[in-house]
Design a protein around this motif. Structure first.
Motif, PDB file in Angstrom:
ATOM      1  N   ALA A   1      28.876  36.875  32.262  1.00  0.00           N
ATOM      2  CA  ALA A   1      29.620  37.996  31.684  1.00  0.00           C
ATOM      3  C   ALA A   1      29.003  39.332  32.049  1.00  0.00           C
ATOM      4  CB  ALA A   1      29.685  37.842  30.163  1.00  0.00           C
ATOM      5  N   GLY A   2      27.668  39.385  32.080  1.00  0.00           N
ATOM      6  CA  GLY A   2      26.984  40.630  32.403  1.00  0.00           C
ATOM      7  C   GLY A   2      27.274  41.121  33.805  1.00  0.00           C
ATOM      8  N   HIS A   3      27.535  40.195  34.727  1.00  0.00           N
ATOM      9  CA  HIS A   3      27.832  40.573  36.110  1.00  0.00           C
ATOM     10  C   HIS A   3      29.292  40.978  36.303  1.00  0.00           C
ATOM     11  CE1 HIS A   3      23.928  38.737  37.107  1.00  0.00           C
ATOM     12  NE2 HIS A   3      23.993  39.449  38.201  1.00  0.00           N
TER      13      HIS A   3
ATOM     14  N   ASP B   1      44.239  29.911  23.593  1.00  0.00           N
ATOM     15  CA  ASP B   1      44.418  30.670  22.347  1.00  0.00           C
ATOM     16  C   ASP B   1      43.382  31.791  22.192  1.00  0.00           C
ATOM     17  OD1 ASP B   1      46.472  28.891  20.523  1.00  0.00           O
ATOM     18  OD2 ASP B   1      45.232  27.635  21.823  1.00  0.00           O
ATOM     19  N   MET B   2      43.157  32.527  23.272  1.00  0.00           N
ATOM     20  CA  MET B   2      42.190  33.622  23.227  1.00  0.00           C
ATOM     21  C   MET B   2      42.743  34.785  22.413  1.00  0.00           C
ATOM     22  SD  MET B   2      41.108  33.604  27.235  1.00  0.00           S
ATOM     23  CE  MET B   2      40.733  32.065  28.076  1.00  0.00           C
ATOM     24  N   ALA B   3      41.900  35.369  21.573  1.00  0.00           N
ATOM     25  CA  ALA B   3      42.340  36.475  20.723  1.00  0.00           C
ATOM     26  C   ALA B   3      41.195  37.445  20.477  1.00  0.00           C
ATOM     27  CB  ALA B   3      42.882  35.947  19.396  1.00  0.00           C
ATOM     28  N   ILE B   4      41.528  38.721  20.322  1.00  0.00           N
ATOM     29  CA  ILE B   4      40.542  39.757  20.020  1.00  0.00           C
ATOM     30  C   ILE B   4      40.439  39.903  18.508  1.00  0.00           C
ATOM     31  CG2 ILE B   4      39.944  42.190  20.284  1.00  0.00           C
ATOM     32  CD1 ILE B   4      41.814  42.191  22.780  1.00  0.00           C
ATOM     33  N   VAL B   5      39.232  39.741  17.972  1.00  0.00           N
ATOM     34  CA  VAL B   5      38.998  39.921  16.542  1.00  0.00           C
ATOM     35  C   VAL B   5      38.547  41.348  16.264  1.00  0.00           C
ATOM     36  CG1 VAL B   5      37.618  39.153  14.566  1.00  0.00           C
ATOM     37  CG2 VAL B   5      38.386  37.490  16.267  1.00  0.00           C
TER      38      VAL B   5
ATOM     39  N   ALA C   1      37.136  41.677  27.756  1.00  0.00           N
ATOM     40  CA  ALA C   1      36.435  40.460  27.341  1.00  0.00           C
ATOM     41  C   ALA C   1      37.313  39.235  27.578  1.00  0.00           C
ATOM     42  CB  ALA C   1      36.031  40.550  25.872  1.00  0.00           C
ATOM     43  N   LEU C   2      38.594  39.355  27.293  1.00  0.00           N
ATOM     44  CA  LEU C   2      39.512  38.238  27.533  1.00  0.00           C
ATOM     45  C   LEU C   2      39.640  37.952  29.031  1.00  0.00           C
ATOM     46  CD1 LEU C   2      42.397  38.864  24.958  1.00  0.00           C
ATOM     47  CD2 LEU C   2      40.283  37.560  24.684  1.00  0.00           C
ATOM     48  N   ARG C   3      39.593  39.013  29.839  1.00  0.00           N
ATOM     49  CA  ARG C   3      39.652  38.808  31.295  1.00  0.00           C
ATOM     50  C   ARG C   3      38.462  37.980  31.770  1.00  0.00           C
ATOM     51  NH1 ARG C   3      37.823  40.671  36.143  1.00  0.00           N
ATOM     52  NH2 ARG C   3      36.236  41.973  35.116  1.00  0.00           N
ATOM     53  N   ILE C   4      37.294  38.263  31.208  1.00  0.00           N
ATOM     54  CA  ILE C   4      36.091  37.516  31.569  1.00  0.00           C
ATOM     55  C   ILE C   4      36.249  36.044  31.202  1.00  0.00           C
ATOM     56  CG2 ILE C   4      33.631  37.204  31.040  1.00  0.00           C
ATOM     57  CD1 ILE C   4      34.296  39.592  32.848  1.00  0.00           C
ATOM     58  N   LEU C   5      36.824  35.783  30.023  1.00  0.00           N
ATOM     59  CA  LEU C   5      37.022  34.399  29.598  1.00  0.00           C
ATOM     60  C   LEU C   5      37.981  33.662  30.533  1.00  0.00           C
ATOM     61  CD1 LEU C   5      37.249  34.795  25.714  1.00  0.00           C
ATOM     62  CD2 LEU C   5      35.380  33.795  27.037  1.00  0.00           C
ATOM     63  N   ARG C   6      38.980  34.364  31.034  1.00  0.00           N
ATOM     64  CA  ARG C   6      39.933  33.720  31.950  1.00  0.00           C
ATOM     65  C   ARG C   6      39.274  33.401  33.285  1.00  0.00           C
ATOM     66  NH1 ARG C   6      43.226  38.122  29.942  1.00  0.00           N
ATOM     67  NH2 ARG C   6      44.543  37.352  28.224  1.00  0.00           N
TER      68      ARG C   6
ATOM     69  N   SER D   1      36.178  32.435  33.489  1.00  0.00           N
ATOM     70  CA  SER D   1      35.152  31.434  33.212  1.00  0.00           C
ATOM     71  C   SER D   1      35.580  30.037  33.641  1.00  0.00           C
ATOM     72  CB  SER D   1      34.824  31.428  31.713  1.00  0.00           C
ATOM     73  OG  SER D   1      34.018  30.325  31.364  1.00  0.00           O
ATOM     74  N   GLN D   2      34.602  29.245  34.066  1.00  0.00           N
ATOM     75  CA  GLN D   2      34.867  27.839  34.341  1.00  0.00           C
ATOM     76  C   GLN D   2      35.035  27.096  33.023  1.00  0.00           C
ATOM     77  OE1 GLN D   2      31.319  25.484  35.573  1.00  0.00           O
ATOM     78  NE2 GLN D   2      30.226  27.425  35.519  1.00  0.00           N
ATOM     79  N   ASN D   3      35.464  25.854  33.077  1.00  0.00           N
ATOM     80  CA  ASN D   3      35.616  25.058  31.865  1.00  0.00           C
ATOM     81  C   ASN D   3      34.287  24.907  31.138  1.00  0.00           C
ATOM     82  OD1 ASN D   3      38.277  24.780  32.501  1.00  0.00           O
ATOM     83  ND2 ASN D   3      38.271  22.554  32.597  1.00  0.00           N
ATOM     84  N   TRP D   4      34.346  24.882  29.825  1.00  0.00           N
ATOM     85  CA  TRP D   4      33.164  24.717  28.992  1.00  0.00           C
ATOM     86  C   TRP D   4      32.913  23.233  28.721  1.00  0.00           C
ATOM     87  CZ3 TRP D   4      31.393  28.765  25.005  1.00  0.00           C
ATOM     88  CH2 TRP D   4      31.530  30.063  25.532  1.00  0.00           C
ATOM     89  N   ILE D   5      31.774  22.957  28.099  1.00  0.00           N
ATOM     90  CA  ILE D   5      31.481  21.600  27.627  1.00  0.00           C
ATOM     91  C   ILE D   5      32.022  21.512  26.200  1.00  0.00           C
ATOM     92  CG2 ILE D   5      29.668  19.934  27.068  1.00  0.00           C
ATOM     93  CD1 ILE D   5      27.916  21.400  29.159  1.00  0.00           C
ATOM     94  N   PRO D   6      32.987  20.641  25.933  1.00  0.00           N
ATOM     95  CA  PRO D   6      33.601  20.596  24.596  1.00  0.00           C
ATOM     96  C   PRO D   6      32.632  20.130  23.518  1.00  0.00           C
ATOM     97  CG  PRO D   6      34.301  18.728  25.910  1.00  0.00           C
ATOM     98  CD  PRO D   6      33.539  19.625  26.835  1.00  0.00           C
ATOM     99  N   GLY D   7      32.980  20.438  22.276  1.00  0.00           N
ATOM    100  CA  GLY D   7      32.158  20.035  21.148  1.00  0.00           C
ATOM    101  C   GLY D   7      32.446  18.603  20.724  1.00  0.00           C
ATOM    102  N   LYS D   8      31.605  18.095  19.825  1.00  0.00           N
ATOM    103  CA  LYS D   8      31.774  16.727  19.327  1.00  0.00           C
ATOM    104  C   LYS D   8      31.600  16.693  17.814  1.00  0.00           C
ATOM    105  CE  LYS D   8      30.106  14.317  23.492  1.00  0.00           C
ATOM    106  NZ  LYS D   8      29.125  13.336  24.017  1.00  0.00           N
ATOM    107  N   LEU D   9      32.302  15.763  17.195  1.00  0.00           N
ATOM    108  CA  LEU D   9      32.157  15.498  15.779  1.00  0.00           C
ATOM    109  C   LEU D   9      31.854  14.021  15.615  1.00  0.00           C
ATOM    110  CD1 LEU D   9      32.308  16.439  12.840  1.00  0.00           C
ATOM    111  CD2 LEU D   9      34.750  15.905  12.868  1.00  0.00           C
ATOM    112  N   ASN D  10      30.626  13.728  15.177  1.00  0.00           N
ATOM    113  CA  ASN D  10      30.183  12.335  15.028  1.00  0.00           C
ATOM    114  C   ASN D  10      30.349  11.547  16.329  1.00  0.00           C
ATOM    115  OD1 ASN D  10      29.597  12.791  12.277  1.00  0.00           O
ATOM    116  ND2 ASN D  10      31.729  12.419  11.729  1.00  0.00           N
ATOM    117  N   GLY D  11      30.034  12.207  17.453  1.00  0.00           N
ATOM    118  CA  GLY D  11      30.071  11.541  18.746  1.00  0.00           C
ATOM    119  C   GLY D  11      31.423  11.557  19.446  1.00  0.00           C
ATOM    120  N   GLN D  12      32.457  12.045  18.791  1.00  0.00           N
ATOM    121  CA  GLN D  12      33.798  12.077  19.384  1.00  0.00           C
ATOM    122  C   GLN D  12      34.147  13.484  19.869  1.00  0.00           C
ATOM    123  OE1 GLN D  12      36.900  10.751  16.768  1.00  0.00           O
ATOM    124  NE2 GLN D  12      38.524  11.021  18.255  1.00  0.00           N
ATOM    125  N   VAL D  13      34.605  13.588  21.116  1.00  0.00           N
ATOM    126  CA  VAL D  13      34.981  14.882  21.686  1.00  0.00           C
ATOM    127  C   VAL D  13      36.212  15.429  20.960  1.00  0.00           C
ATOM    128  CG1 VAL D  13      35.783  16.084  23.752  1.00  0.00           C
ATOM    129  CG2 VAL D  13      34.019  14.309  23.939  1.00  0.00           C
TER     130      VAL D  13
END
Length: 234
Positions: A152-154, A185-189, A200-205, A207-219
């Motif tokens: 993002a800084g670059h 669902d990007m939004a400015i708060v 900031a939204l342009r930077i997110l677009r 961006s490469q794909n992120w690593i998704p989160g998990k809940l009790n081992g499930q993506v």
């Protein structure tokens, strides 16, 4: 290598880190010792099994209630892990102390106190996604958030402002990290005006794909709240 941006509009991205500490059970004396090899660890497990060959274990729950009696061969993995603390007397034994203890052989009876199992986290899903705070593993940028803030800084370009107006503060945006790592669902708060939030939204677009989160081992898909701090040079 990232492309350079105009120094006039260079942004300073600030990141706060959290660190998690992991603890391991080790046998050590006063002097520092090299880390045990897999072969040495296996030998120690074999020695402990021999030590307790004739011992009857009284298994108790976290309230002290007896829930069963077993021999070493029938102990579960969790019970064997709890037994490690019993064998090492809930402290660090020196190598010589371990050798002397193994020579004596195990007791006729030994108690193993089982701690209360960690509860499985149950969270009510909101629409088709979870809140990041509710997850057991939070989504993140590949390589960690430090890498995202470098990215993002670059690429972030502070929008032009009227003469005498300097932009300084924190922008907050939200988005959903889907199960496949894509951002939706990007939004400015909160932004600082002059198009800072849109940038900031342009930077997110970009961006490469992120690593998704998990809940009790499930993506799972999760909503992520991202702060971006910017400061134009005086």
């Amino acid at each position: 290598m990232f492309p350079k941006v105009d120094s006039v509009f260079k942004a300073k991205i600030v990141l706060c880190f959290a660190f998690v500490l992991f603890f391991n059970i080790t046998i050590t004396g006063q002097e520092s010792r090299p880390k045990a090899t897999p072969e040495q660890m296996q030998k120690m497990r074999n020695d402990i099994e021999t030590y307790y060959a004739n011992t009857t274990f009284k298994i108790k729950d976290d309230t002290g209630t007896l829930i069963g009696e077993k021999k070493f061969a029938t102990l579960t993995l969790e019970e064997k892990r709890a037994l490690q603390n019993v064998f090492f007397e809930h402290r660090r034994l020196t190598k010589q102390e371990v050798i002397e203890k193994l020579k004596k052989g195990g007791p006729e009876f030994e108690e193993i106190m089982m701690s209360k199992p960690a509860a499985i986290k149950e969270v009510k899903v909101q629409e088709s996604f979870y809140q990041t705070a509710d997850l057991t593993e939070k989504p993140t940028y590949p390589g960690g958030m430090e890498e995202f803030y470098k990215f993002a800084g670059h690429f972030y370009k502070v929008p032009a402002t009227p003469k005498g107006v300097l932009l300084k503060g924190t922008i907050r945006v939200t988005f959903i990290v889907q199960k496949d790592g894509s951002l939706t669902d990007m939004a400015i708060v909160k932004d600082l005006g002059y198009g800072t939030g849109e940038e900031a939204l342009r930077i997110l677009r970009l961006s490469q794909n992120w690593i998704p989160g998990k809940l009790n081992g499930q993506v799972v898909a999760a909503k992520f709240n991202l702060p971006l701090s910017i400061q134009e040079p005086d």
